[in-house]
Design an enzyme around this catalytic site. Structure first.
Site, PDB file in Angstrom:
ATOM      1  N   CYS A 142       0.818  -1.217   0.000  1.00 35.87           N
ATOM      2  CA  CYS A 142       0.000   0.000   0.000  1.00 35.87           C
ATOM      3  C   CYS A 142       0.853   1.269   0.000  1.00 35.87           C
ATOM      4  O   CYS A 142       1.579   1.501  -0.957  1.00 35.87           O
ATOM      5  CB  CYS A 142      -1.003  -0.040   1.154  1.00 35.87           C
ATOM      6  SG  CYS A 142      -2.366   1.109   0.878  1.00 35.87           S
ATOM      7  N   LYS A 163     -12.201   7.995  -1.843  1.00 33.61           N
ATOM      8  CA  LYS A 163     -11.415   6.859  -1.355  1.00 33.61           C
ATOM      9  C   LYS A 163     -11.814   5.573  -2.091  1.00 33.61           C
ATOM     10  O   LYS A 163     -13.008   5.297  -2.254  1.00 33.61           O
ATOM     11  CB  LYS A 163     -11.686   6.697   0.149  1.00 33.61           C
ATOM     12  CG  LYS A 163     -10.888   5.608   0.816  1.00 33.61           C
ATOM     13  CD  LYS A 163     -11.161   5.579   2.318  1.00 33.61           C
ATOM     14  CE  LYS A 163     -10.300   4.553   3.012  1.00 33.61           C
ATOM     15  NZ  LYS A 163     -10.534   4.476   4.456  1.00 33.61           N
ATOM     16  N   SER A 192      -7.974   0.056   0.209  1.00 33.21           N
ATOM     17  CA  SER A 192      -8.436   1.094   1.138  1.00 33.21           C
ATOM     18  C   SER A 192      -7.444   2.247   1.055  1.00 33.21           C
ATOM     19  O   SER A 192      -6.491   2.322   1.819  1.00 33.21           O
ATOM     20  CB  SER A 192      -8.483   0.503   2.557  1.00 33.21           C
ATOM     21  OG  SER A 192      -8.867   1.483   3.478  1.00 33.21           O
ATOM     22  N   HIS A 235      -4.438  -4.612   0.204  1.00 33.56           N
ATOM     23  CA  HIS A 235      -4.190  -5.161   1.549  1.00 33.56           C
ATOM     24  C   HIS A 235      -4.662  -6.608   1.618  1.00 33.56           C
ATOM     25  O   HIS A 235      -5.601  -6.925   2.353  1.00 33.56           O
ATOM     26  CB  HIS A 235      -4.945  -4.345   2.587  1.00 33.56           C
ATOM     27  CG  HIS A 235      -4.297  -3.053   2.932  1.00 33.56           C
ATOM     28  ND1 HIS A 235      -3.148  -2.968   3.682  1.00 33.56           N
ATOM     29  CD2 HIS A 235      -4.632  -1.788   2.634  1.00 33.56           C
ATOM     30  CE1 HIS A 235      -2.810  -1.699   3.841  1.00 33.56           C
ATOM     31  NE2 HIS A 235      -3.690  -0.961   3.211  1.00 33.56           N
ATOM     32  N   GLU A 237      -3.428  -8.831   3.166  1.00 27.34           N
ATOM     33  CA  GLU A 237      -3.202  -9.351   4.516  1.00 27.34           C
ATOM     34  C   GLU A 237      -4.352  -9.018   5.474  1.00 27.34           C
ATOM     35  O   GLU A 237      -4.392  -9.553   6.593  1.00 27.34           O
ATOM     36  CB  GLU A 237      -1.876  -8.796   5.086  1.00 27.34           C
ATOM     37  CG  GLU A 237      -1.907  -7.367   5.654  1.00 27.34           C
ATOM     38  CD  GLU A 237      -1.926  -6.254   4.589  1.00 27.34           C
ATOM     39  OE1 GLU A 237      -1.944  -6.573   3.386  1.00 27.34           O
ATOM     40  OE2 GLU A 237      -1.926  -5.066   4.980  1.00 27.34           O
ATOM     41  N   ARG A 249     -15.019   3.051  12.278  1.00 25.22           N
ATOM     42  CA  ARG A 249     -14.175   4.116  12.839  1.00 25.22           C
ATOM     43  C   ARG A 249     -14.500   5.455  12.175  1.00 25.22           C
ATOM     44  O   ARG A 249     -14.724   6.453  12.862  1.00 25.22           O
ATOM     45  CB  ARG A 249     -12.702   3.741  12.588  1.00 25.22           C
ATOM     46  CG  ARG A 249     -11.683   4.790  12.995  1.00 25.22           C
ATOM     47  CD  ARG A 249     -10.358   4.580  12.267  1.00 25.22           C
ATOM     48  NE  ARG A 249     -10.468   4.843  10.848  1.00 25.22           N
ATOM     49  CZ  ARG A 249      -9.607   4.418   9.930  1.00 25.22           C
ATOM     50  NH1 ARG A 249      -8.557   3.718  10.270  1.00 25.22           N
ATOM     51  NH2 ARG A 249      -9.791   4.708   8.650  1.00 25.22           N
TER      52      ARG A 249
END
Ligand SMILES: CC(=O)SCCNC(=O)CCNC(=O)[C@H](O)C(C)(C)COP(=O)(O)OP(=O)(O)OC[C@H]1O[C@@H](n2cnc3c(N)ncnc32)[C@H](O)[C@@H]1OP(=O)(O)O
Ligand SMILES: N[C@@H](CCO)C(=O)O
Length: 305
Positions: A142, A163, A192, A235, A237, A249
């Site tokens: 990333c 985003k 992301s 991502h 992972e 969040r």
């Protein structure tokens, strides 16, 4: 065969409970086989979560792997305790005279900043230069992939209007590339990001190859032709609930945020998300470890990189 991590690292118990055999420093490896030495430069604020995610993928291997966790000494961490870093992490100064088979550099939530405004940028540049000399293969994730492409090749990053957030279908047209071995024609990867790198800035750089892309989320995997530098924008992972955590969040902060795409069943955030990328993640990391690290690295590490 196991991976070895610093004694008492919290990830050890979690992974042992998942039947991933994680050894601590007091246990001996098989004596006749040199373990692979992999360093993880963890730039994420949520360091413990990221440690567990990466060790889960790197530990899914028959190879013996010894892990060293690194944090930037020129940055004071806000979200990870000093005790955790003191207990389990080293800094570049501690290892810079050594050679490593592999290095993973994680993402970081600093993509709105110019690279030069990131307070550990000078240190990161030194680490990236060192990796060219003393690491067999480096896997950038990333923001680190943007940082690596910028530092090594001058590739800029661009702010996105919105985003890129969700789990997107990705494809590859390349044949016979070991990193992609066994990939499905189409596979899903979490993305992301508020920024991107662009195909047109990369395709004319002779040393680089774009290995995988997504119609919606853009360039995914770029590699140097010798396989020593791998840049991955997504991502893989992430845990099944990582995007949910980021969504909750940002909602709680009152930020304008769309639902992550292709994630909640029926786009209902009350439902448990689908995880559709874990087999891809395991394949990506095991291909990297097998073909780019284990099969390339010299037995006498340091003698021939
Ligand atoms: C683009 C990618 O690579 S994606 C990877 C990033 N994704 C994530 O980190 C997901 C998880 N992260 C999070 O949920 C959030 O970042 C939180 C909740 C941990 C913290 O969020 P916030 O309170 O908004 O931001 P905060 O002020 O703590 O800054 C976030 C991080 O950026 C760091 N940062 C901010 N400014 C700078 C700067 N100029 N130079 C270097 N680091 C900086 C902070 O120090 C902090 O990292 P640290 O904990 O390692 O010190
Ligand atoms: N993945 C990141 C993007 C910010 O850099 C987040 O939402 O935390």
């Amino acid at each position: 065969m196991p991976i070895k991590v610093p004694d008492s690292l919290p990830a050890k118990e979690i992974l042992n409970n998942e039947n991933i055999f994680v050894m601590d420093e007091s246990t001996a490896f098989h004596q006749d086989i040199r373990p692979l030495r992999i360093a993880i430069l963890n730039l994420m604020p949520t360091k413990e979560t990221t440690e567990t995610q990466l060790l889960r993928l790197i530990g899914n291997t028959p190879l013996q792997v010894e892990i060293v966790l690194l944090h930037p000494k020129t940055h004071t961490s806000k979200n990870t305790s000093h005790e955790h870093l003191e207990s389990f992490y080293k800094t570049f100064d501690d290892i810079k005279d050594q050679y490593y088979d592999g290095l993973v550099i994680t993402g970081a939530p600093v993509e709105h900043l110019n690279f030069e405004d990131v307070n550990y940028w000078e240190e990161l540049k030194d680490i990236m230069d060192w990796s060219r000399r003393q690491v067999t293969s480096t896997f950038h994730i990333c923001w680190a992939s943007q940082a690596g492409l910028y530092h090594h090749y001058g590739v800029p990053k661009y702010e996105l209007d919105k985003k890129i957030f969700g789990v997107f279908p990705h494809t590859t047209e390349k044949q016979n590339v070991n990193l992609l071995r066994g990939f499905d024609e189409m596979f899903f990867v979490p993305q992301s990001r508020h920024t991107e790198v662009r195909r047109e800035d990369i395709e004319n750089i002779g040393d680089l190859e774009i290995l995988s892309e997504s119609e919606e989320s853009g360039v995914y995997i770029v590699a140097s032709k010798d396989g020593r530098q791998i840049f991955v924008s997504g991502h893989s992972e992430y845990d099944p609930l990582s995007l949910k955590y980021e969504y909750d969040r940002d909602k709680a902060k009152g930020l304008e945020i769309d639902l992550p795409k292709n994630y909640f069943p029926g786009d209902n955030p009350e439902k448990l998300p689908y995880s559709t990328w874990r087999s891809h993640a395991n394949l990506l990391f095991s291909n990297w470890l097998n073909y780019y690290v284990y099969q390339q690295t010299p037995y006498d590490l340091g003698a021939g990189i």
